[in-house]
Every structure is written in structure tokens, then in C-alpha cells.
Scaffold this motif. Structure first.
Motif, PDB file in Angstrom:
ATOM      1  N   GLU A 162      45.355  25.248  20.184  1.00  0.00           N
ATOM      2  CA  GLU A 162      46.466  24.113  20.898  1.00  0.00           C
ATOM      3  C   GLU A 162      47.819  24.791  20.435  1.00  0.00           C
ATOM      4  OE1 GLU A 162      44.431  22.760  23.425  1.00  0.00           O
ATOM      5  OE2 GLU A 162      46.442  22.133  23.382  1.00  0.00           O
TER       6      GLU A 162
ATOM      7  N   ARG B  72      31.792  27.841  33.553  1.00  0.00           N
ATOM      8  CA  ARG B  72      31.337  27.075  34.598  1.00  0.00           C
ATOM      9  C   ARG B  72      30.404  27.838  35.439  1.00  0.00           C
ATOM     10  NH1 ARG B  72      31.509  22.425  35.844  1.00  0.00           N
ATOM     11  NH2 ARG B  72      33.013  21.937  34.047  1.00  0.00           N
TER      12      ARG B  72
ATOM     13  N   LEU C  45      43.745  13.917  38.161  1.00  0.00           N
ATOM     14  CA  LEU C  45      42.959  14.369  37.197  1.00  0.00           C
ATOM     15  C   LEU C  45      43.943  13.952  35.579  1.00  0.00           C
ATOM     16  CD1 LEU C  45      39.944  15.399  36.899  1.00  0.00           C
ATOM     17  CD2 LEU C  45      40.975  17.547  36.291  1.00  0.00           C
TER      18      LEU C  45
ATOM     19  N   TYR D 257      30.477  14.690  36.451  1.00  0.00           N
ATOM     20  CA  TYR D 257      31.240  13.520  35.949  1.00  0.00           C
ATOM     21  C   TYR D 257      30.386  12.097  35.765  1.00  0.00           C
ATOM     22  CZ  TYR D 257      35.469  15.566  37.685  1.00  0.00           C
ATOM     23  OH  TYR D 257      36.699  16.608  37.988  1.00  0.00           O
ATOM     24  N   LYS D 258      30.872  11.386  34.640  1.00  0.00           N
ATOM     25  CA  LYS D 258      30.189  10.120  34.418  1.00  0.00           C
ATOM     26  C   LYS D 258      30.959   8.946  34.846  1.00  0.00           C
ATOM     27  CE  LYS D 258      27.456  12.066  30.646  1.00  0.00           C
ATOM     28  NZ  LYS D 258      27.924  12.983  29.383  1.00  0.00           N
TER      29      LYS D 258
ATOM     30  N   LEU E 290      37.439  22.005  36.029  1.00  0.00           N
ATOM     31  CA  LEU E 290      36.325  21.490  36.647  1.00  0.00           C
ATOM     32  C   LEU E 290      36.074  21.938  37.973  1.00  0.00           C
ATOM     33  CD1 LEU E 290      36.996  18.094  34.924  1.00  0.00           C
ATOM     34  CD2 LEU E 290      35.050  19.366  34.466  1.00  0.00           C
TER      35      LEU E 290
ATOM     36  N   LEU F 127      48.808  27.716  22.624  1.00  0.00           N
ATOM     37  CA  LEU F 127      49.057  27.197  24.009  1.00  0.00           C
ATOM     38  C   LEU F 127      50.447  26.393  23.970  1.00  0.00           C
ATOM     39  CD1 LEU F 127      45.488  26.225  24.852  1.00  0.00           C
ATOM     40  CD2 LEU F 127      46.903  27.962  25.953  1.00  0.00           C
ATOM     41  N   ALA F 128      50.631  25.526  23.050  1.00  0.00           N
ATOM     42  CA  ALA F 128      51.837  24.895  22.753  1.00  0.00           C
ATOM     43  C   ALA F 128      53.161  25.851  22.816  1.00  0.00           C
ATOM     44  CB  ALA F 128      51.787  23.778  21.793  1.00  0.00           C
TER      45      ALA F 128
ATOM     46  N   HIS G  76      32.389  23.738  23.214  1.00  0.00           N
ATOM     47  CA  HIS G  76      33.427  23.451  24.241  1.00  0.00           C
ATOM     48  C   HIS G  76      32.814  23.583  25.849  1.00  0.00           C
ATOM     49  CE1 HIS G  76      35.681  24.978  20.623  1.00  0.00           C
ATOM     50  NE2 HIS G  76      36.500  24.102  20.905  1.00  0.00           N
ATOM     51  N   TYR G  77      31.684  24.590  25.890  1.00  0.00           N
ATOM     52  CA  TYR G  77      31.190  24.652  27.166  1.00  0.00           C
ATOM     53  C   TYR G  77      29.640  24.630  27.069  1.00  0.00           C
ATOM     54  CZ  TYR G  77      35.732  26.701  28.029  1.00  0.00           C
ATOM     55  OH  TYR G  77      37.115  27.009  28.292  1.00  0.00           O
TER      56      TYR G  77
ATOM     57  N   ALA H  74      34.420  10.563  34.235  1.00  0.00           N
ATOM     58  CA  ALA H  74      35.094  11.349  33.288  1.00  0.00           C
ATOM     59  C   ALA H  74      34.207  12.719  32.994  1.00  0.00           C
ATOM     60  CB  ALA H  74      35.250  10.739  32.187  1.00  0.00           C
ATOM     61  N   ALA H  75      34.707  13.834  32.776  1.00  0.00           N
ATOM     62  CA  ALA H  75      34.016  14.955  32.541  1.00  0.00           C
ATOM     63  C   ALA H  75      34.796  15.760  31.458  1.00  0.00           C
ATOM     64  CB  ALA H  75      33.724  15.787  33.701  1.00  0.00           C
ATOM     65  N   ASP H  76      34.074  16.775  30.732  1.00  0.00           N
ATOM     66  CA  ASP H  76      34.565  17.574  29.735  1.00  0.00           C
ATOM     67  C   ASP H  76      34.627  18.985  30.160  1.00  0.00           C
ATOM     68  OD1 ASP H  76      33.116  15.792  27.114  1.00  0.00           O
ATOM     69  OD2 ASP H  76      35.098  15.405  28.218  1.00  0.00           O
ATOM     70  N   GLU H  77      35.692  19.843  29.646  1.00  0.00           N
ATOM     71  CA  GLU H  77      35.809  21.206  29.851  1.00  0.00           C
ATOM     72  C   GLU H  77      36.589  21.894  28.971  1.00  0.00           C
ATOM     73  OE1 GLU H  77      35.628  23.383  33.997  1.00  0.00           O
ATOM     74  OE2 GLU H  77      37.815  23.294  33.294  1.00  0.00           O
ATOM     75  N   GLY H  78      35.879  22.797  28.268  1.00  0.00           N
ATOM     76  CA  GLY H  78      36.998  23.557  27.409  1.00  0.00           C
ATOM     77  C   GLY H  78      37.492  22.788  26.252  1.00  0.00           C
ATOM     78  N   GLY H  79      36.749  21.849  25.908  1.00  0.00           N
ATOM     79  CA  GLY H  79      37.178  20.994  24.539  1.00  0.00           C
ATOM     80  C   GLY H  79      37.941  19.888  25.039  1.00  0.00           C
ATOM     81  N   TYR H  80      38.466  19.706  26.225  1.00  0.00           N
ATOM     82  CA  TYR H  80      39.147  18.685  26.742  1.00  0.00           C
ATOM     83  C   TYR H  80      38.374  17.702  27.755  1.00  0.00           C
ATOM     84  CZ  TYR H  80      43.146  21.907  26.096  1.00  0.00           C
ATOM     85  OH  TYR H  80      43.935  23.039  25.481  1.00  0.00           O
TER      86      TYR H  80
ATOM     87  N   LEU I 190      46.051  15.998  23.743  1.00  0.00           N
ATOM     88  CA  LEU I 190      47.007  17.055  23.426  1.00  0.00           C
ATOM     89  C   LEU I 190      46.505  18.099  24.042  1.00  0.00           C
ATOM     90  CD1 LEU I 190      49.520  17.564  22.059  1.00  0.00           C
ATOM     91  CD2 LEU I 190      48.079  18.427  20.020  1.00  0.00           C
ATOM     92  N   LYS I 191      47.317  18.671  25.151  1.00  0.00           N
ATOM     93  CA  LYS I 191      47.016  20.104  25.920  1.00  0.00           C
ATOM     94  C   LYS I 191      48.270  20.779  26.048  1.00  0.00           C
ATOM     95  CE  LYS I 191      44.238  21.408  29.863  1.00  0.00           C
ATOM     96  NZ  LYS I 191      44.769  21.964  30.731  1.00  0.00           N
ATOM     97  N   GLU I 192      48.022  22.109  25.839  1.00  0.00           N
ATOM     98  CA  GLU I 192      49.240  23.023  25.814  1.00  0.00           C
ATOM     99  C   GLU I 192      50.619  22.563  25.616  1.00  0.00           C
ATOM    100  OE1 GLU I 192      48.526  23.765  29.936  1.00  0.00           O
ATOM    101  OE2 GLU I 192      46.571  24.543  29.378  1.00  0.00           O
TER     102      GLU I 192
END
Lengths: 112, 442
Positions: B352, B309, A48, B439-440, A83, B355-356, B428-429, A20-26, A53-55
Motif C-alpha cells: 500500500e 481471477r 463499487l 458476491y455475498k 472483480l 501504491l500510495a 489475497h486471492y 460484497a466480494a474480495d480481491e487482492g486483499g481489498y 485504504l487503497k492506493e
């Protein structure tokens, strides 16, 4: 986002290699060599899963490449960078409140 | 074999933390030291290195030896080796020579550092390893690339913040050119910096075409321009540089922009990418600054994530015309998203909900109103922010930039959302999510 050990183990029944990894709050779960339903080519892809909740989607599943041969009516509405890699996703809604394994199975149902 | 060029990037926040730690007085050592961890990528033969963390030496590992600046035990190196193995990182051994000007390795550094670096190479031989000596205002950095036993000098080091700090190898001195005599207030190094920095423009419509033109006027020699579209009749009301014959010939927007840039600045090395930037992601990753002139929130979010990134400041512009309460309202925004500082999500520009809503309208966006003059306002403001990032000419303290354009009143003001900004650094970043994703294993 944290996951229960039980959810992780259940998901590993389908895909043993999980990270797992995070990016942009997800949070994203990388599933290497996910086996797709029969007739899909390629049979194995990296996927992935964004289990949040996303978009406007309760969850989203992205693929390292677009499989062919299984359900040509799918709406591939995502060709995105996440990512540091390019991923492809279909427009497919899942119900809220699913566990990780259930989420994945509902997504894969689109290809049956 | 040709020696690859090395480009190293670090966020300003991490750089300041590291510098602050290294400056702390030690009980007995005259210098402090630590290890930096990195990821890297080879793009078109050049090696790009992103610094994602700094770890000071454990206090217990220092050895009291007045004959040298700093001495430490083998345990310090073992700790570093374990860390690089765990994350498959590269590394830099770092310490500070607390003076101004270019730091140079001491005789002790020359004798002892190669052995330290070799240990880290042994741990992760496929990564880059080296050492960094900081001074108050300069860097001495040498690295070994995978497969090589020799140290090579870096071509460029960037501290990504507001303003940015650039150091290039083979400094050639000031460029003096009458063409730029009216912009000398940007600083004595400005022309040199404009000749070096790589500025990307994503989207070459009404906003991006303005931006490209202005960057050429100022003297940015290395623009990278991304757009897959061709000129249509409805573009002519705002597309800077487009001619009627471009409609007839279906000229690509990159070709229009390149033509305009080259007419203004024949020496410009314009790199054109005729398609979605996602299909040319590695080219985008080589940019020092990106200006995004894209159409929707999802595209902005995606572009910002990529920029974060790869430690690239991102400037976003956009305009909208909509009907509200029986009158027409024109609005727009200029937002600067600098790694380490609040992002567009922190500033509540991307949410969100938006975006939604946008996703639900997919396929039914209609024709978006666009005209030339608000694009000009937004583009000019964005280019001003590029100048500030590169030169720091205003000498103002770094602050968040989220400007709201009111096209009805003709004003550009700070958006009220900044009053409610809850964070100074971006959750967030995080810093450690730069370069290759970490990745973990679950």
C-alpha cells in the motif's frame, strides 16, 4: 473486512441492493443501480465502493460508466479492471474513519 | 450449429487436494467421489470453465454396494443441487480410476452419470455441467453446455501450477523439427506444447519486445501481444525489432513485434491488441501464461489480479535506474505469481505504501531511464520461467520466484524478501475467487 449490521442498513437506505466480494486483499461493496445526483447521465449506474485504504485513498468509489453532465472538472484517474469488470473512478479523497453511508455521500458530493 | 471448444482450468493446489481426497481408502466403497463447482464464460465462441471448489461426498451419503465402485444416495445429489443453486455454479461429478493412462468410463459410469448430471442441469440450466474421471496422470472430462443435451469433449484441460499440466484433445504425437533440435532437453513434448499454449505479453517496450522475440525463437506459436503505443525516437535505444523508419511512420509497437515474430516464425498466429489490455480483457483471459512488462505498481497489481481471477500464471519484469548516495544504481526484478502460490503482495513487492507514493506522484513521473541490456537480462530470465512453467524441464520442486537484478554488479539473485515470506498459499486471492466473482449479499 466485516461491516456492522447498522452500517449496512444505513447504506441500504441509499442503495437497497448491496453485495460484497474480495480481491487482492481489498473488500468491495457492489451497489447496483445507484442513483446519481441530478443532471448526471445516466441517472443510474452500478458502483463499487472500496471502503478501505487503497492506493493512497481512504476509500474509493468506482462506476460502471462515466456519468456526464455533472461536474466536468473531475479527474477521472481510474479506468481499471476489478472483480472481472471494468470500472471508472475519480480522484476524490474522503476523510478517514467514516461510516459506509457517509463515505458514499462524500464521494457523491463530487458530482453535485 | 458449430460445437464450441471447451477449455477447463483448475489450480494445482485444488487439483492436488482433490486427488488426495479421492485416493483416501473408504470403509466399504472401492472408489470415492465428489463434486467440483465451476463458473464459465463464452469468449469468441469458445467456452472457458474455471474450477473454483471441490466438495467430497458426505460420508453419510455413501451406500454399501459391492457390485459397483461407488454408490450414493439422492441426498448427495440434493446437496450438490443446493450448492449450485446458491452460487449459480456449474458442476462436475468427479471420481478417480487409480491407474496411469487415460481413464475411461466404466459401464456403471456410462449408465448412471448422465442422470446425475441431468439433476444438476435442472438446478442451474444456464451453467455447464458434466463429469470428470481422473487417473494418476490424465483426465476424462465431458460436459454439457447450456442449451445442449449432448456431452462434448474438452479441447484442453490445464492444471495451473508450477509446472503446469496440459492435456489437449486429439493428441497428434510428437512434432519433430530440425529447427528445435538444440532444445530437445526441454522434453519430448515441448514442441507440441509450444504449438498449443497461448502466451500473452503485456507491454511491448524494452522488456516486452525482447520477450516477444525470444518466444518466437523458441517456437511459441500463439502469442497475444498488447500495447497501444507507437514507436518514438527515444525507443530506438532498446526496442527490439524497431527500425528508424518506424519512428518516421509512427508504427505501432504491436506491428513491430508482429513483424519480428513472423520473420522468425512464419507459422505463428500472432494476435495483436492495439490498446490497453483492459480494453481487450477477454482476449487476455484466454491466455495460459502472461508476461507483464508494465511501468508502475498499480498496473502490475491490476494485471496480477486479473491473472489470478482467470487462473493465469503471471511473470512480472521491470527495471529502474535511480540516483542513490551520489551514484547511479540500476536494479530490476523478475517475479513469478502462480495462482495458489504467494502473490506479489505476499512477497511485499507490491505494498500500500508503494501504491500510495506512486499515486501521489501521478503526472510527475518524469522520463524513466531505460536501456537495452538490463531489459535483455530480465526478459531472458522471464522467458526461462515460461519454459519451466510449460515443460517443467528442470524437474525442481515448485518454489516461489522473486529475483532481484543488480545492474551495477551484473547479478541476478533471489530477493531477500523471500526469506521473510510468511505464507505458502496466498490469502489475497483464494481458490474460490476464480472466474465469475462470488458476491455475498449484504
Amino acid at each position: 473486512m466485516a461491516f456492522s449490521e447498522q452500517e449496512i442498513q444505513e447504506l441500504k437506505e441509499i442503495v437497497p441492493s448491496l453485495s460484497a466480494a474480495d480481491e487482492g486483499g481489498y473488500t468491495y461493496i457492489l451497489m447496483e443501480n445507484l442513483k446519481l445526483p441530478a443532471n448526471c447521465k445516466p441517472a443510474l449506474v452500478d458502483a463499487l465502493l472500496c471502503p478501505m485504504l487503497k492506493e493512497g485513498y481512504q476509500s474509493r468509489l468506482y462506476f460502471s460508466e462515466k456519468p456526464v453532465g455533472c461536474n466536468t472538472t473531475l479527474n477521472w484517474n481510474a479506468n481499471v479492471r476489478i472483480l472481472g469488470r471494468t470500472w471508472y473512478g475519480i480522484s476524490w479523497q474522503t476523510p478517514a474513519g467514516l461510516k459506509l453511508k457517509e463515505m458514499l455521500l462524500v464521494h457523491l458530493k463530487a458530482f453535485s | 450449429m458449430k460445437t464450441p471448444k471447451l477449455h477447463v482450468k483448475i489450480s494445482s493446489a485444488l487439483y492436488e487436494r482433490m486427488l488426495s481426497d479421492l485416493k483416501r481408502p473408504h470403509e466399504f466403497a472401492s472408489e470415492r467421489a465428489g463434486f467440483i463447482y465451476t463458473t464459465h464464460k463464452t469468449i469468441n465462441g469458445d467456452i472457458y470453465v474455471w474450477i473454483n471448489s471441490y466438495h467430497p461426498l458426505n460420508e453419510a451419503h455413501y451406500i454399501d454396494d459391492p457390485s459397483v465402485g461407488v454408490r450414493f444416495s439422492g441426498a448427495a445429489i440434493r446437496d450438490a443441487m443446493e450448492h449450485v443453486l446458491r452460487g449459480q455454479f456449474g458442476s462436475l461429478y468427479v471420481h478417480l480410476h487409480d491407474h496411469k493412462g487415460m481413464p475411461l468410463p466404466s459401464s456403471t459410469d456410462i449408465k448412471s452419470i448422465p442422470g446425475v448430471v441431468q439433476s444438476l442441469v435442472n438446478a442451474t440450466p444456464k451453467e455447464t455441467h458434466g463429469f470428470l474421471i481422473l487417473s494418476k496422470n490424465a483426465f476424462y472430462l465431458k460436459m454439457r453446455v447450456p442449451g445442449s443435451k449432448n456431452f462434448i469433449e474438452t479441447s484442453s484441460i490445464s492444471v495451473v501450477g508450477k509446472p503446469m499440466l496440459f492435456q489437449y484433445a486429439q493428441r497428434k504425437g510428437k512434432i519433430i523439427n530440425d529447427r528445435y533440435s538444440r532444445q530437445s532437453f526441454l522434453g519430448p513434448d515441448s514442441e507440441y506444447l509450444f504449438s498449443k499454449v497461448r502466451v500473452g505479453v503485456v507491454g511491448l517496450g524494452g522488456g516486452g519486445s525482447h520477450v516477444s522475440q525470444q518466444l518466437a525463437h523458441i517456437g511459441i506459436l500463439n502469442p497475444l501481444i498488447f500495447d497501444g503505443d507507437r514507436v518514438e525516437l527515444s525507443n530506438l535505444n532498446r526496442l527490439i525489432g524497431a527500425w528508424f523508419t518506424d519512428v518516421v511512420r509512427k508504427t505501432s509497437k504491436t506491428r513491430v513485434a508482429r513483424r519480428l515474430i513472423k520473420k522468425l516464425l512464419p507459422k505463428a498466429n500472432v494476435l495483436c491488441f492495439d490498446g490497453r489490455w483492459q480494453d481487450y480483457a477477454e482476449a487476455l483471459q484466454t491466455c495460459d501464461i502472461i508476461i507483464g512488462c508494465v511501468d508502475d505498481f498499480a498496473s502490475r497489481a491490476e494485471l496480477e489480479a486479473e491473472c489470478r481471477r482467470y487462473l493465469i500464471p503471471y511473470i512480472d519484469i521491470g527495471m529502474d535506474v535511480h540516483r542513490a548516495h551520489q551514484h547511479t544504481a540500476m536494479s530490476g526484478q523478475i517475479i513469478t505469481s502462480v495462482p495458489g502460490m504467494p502473490c506479489m503482495r505476499c512477497m511485499q513487492y507490491i505494498t500500500e505504501e508503494k501504491l500510495a507514493t506512486e499515486a501521489a506522484k501521478y503526472g510527475d513521473v518524469g522520463i524513466r531511464p531505460q536501456v537495452v541490456w538490463p531489459n535483455g537480462v530480465l526478459a531472458s530470465t522471464a522467458v526461462g520461467m515460461v519454459m519451466e512453467l510449460i515443460t517443467g524441464w528442470t524437474m525442481q520442486a515448485a518454489e516461489n520466484i522473486y529475483l532481484a537484478y543488480d545492474g551495477n554488479k551484473g547479478t541476478v539473485t533471489t530477493h531477500h524478501r523471500l526469506n521473510y515470506l510468511k505464507v505458502n498459499c496466498c490469502p489475497h486471492y483464494p481458490d474460490d475467487q476464480t472466474g465469475r466473482p462470488g458476491y455475498k449479499t449484504l
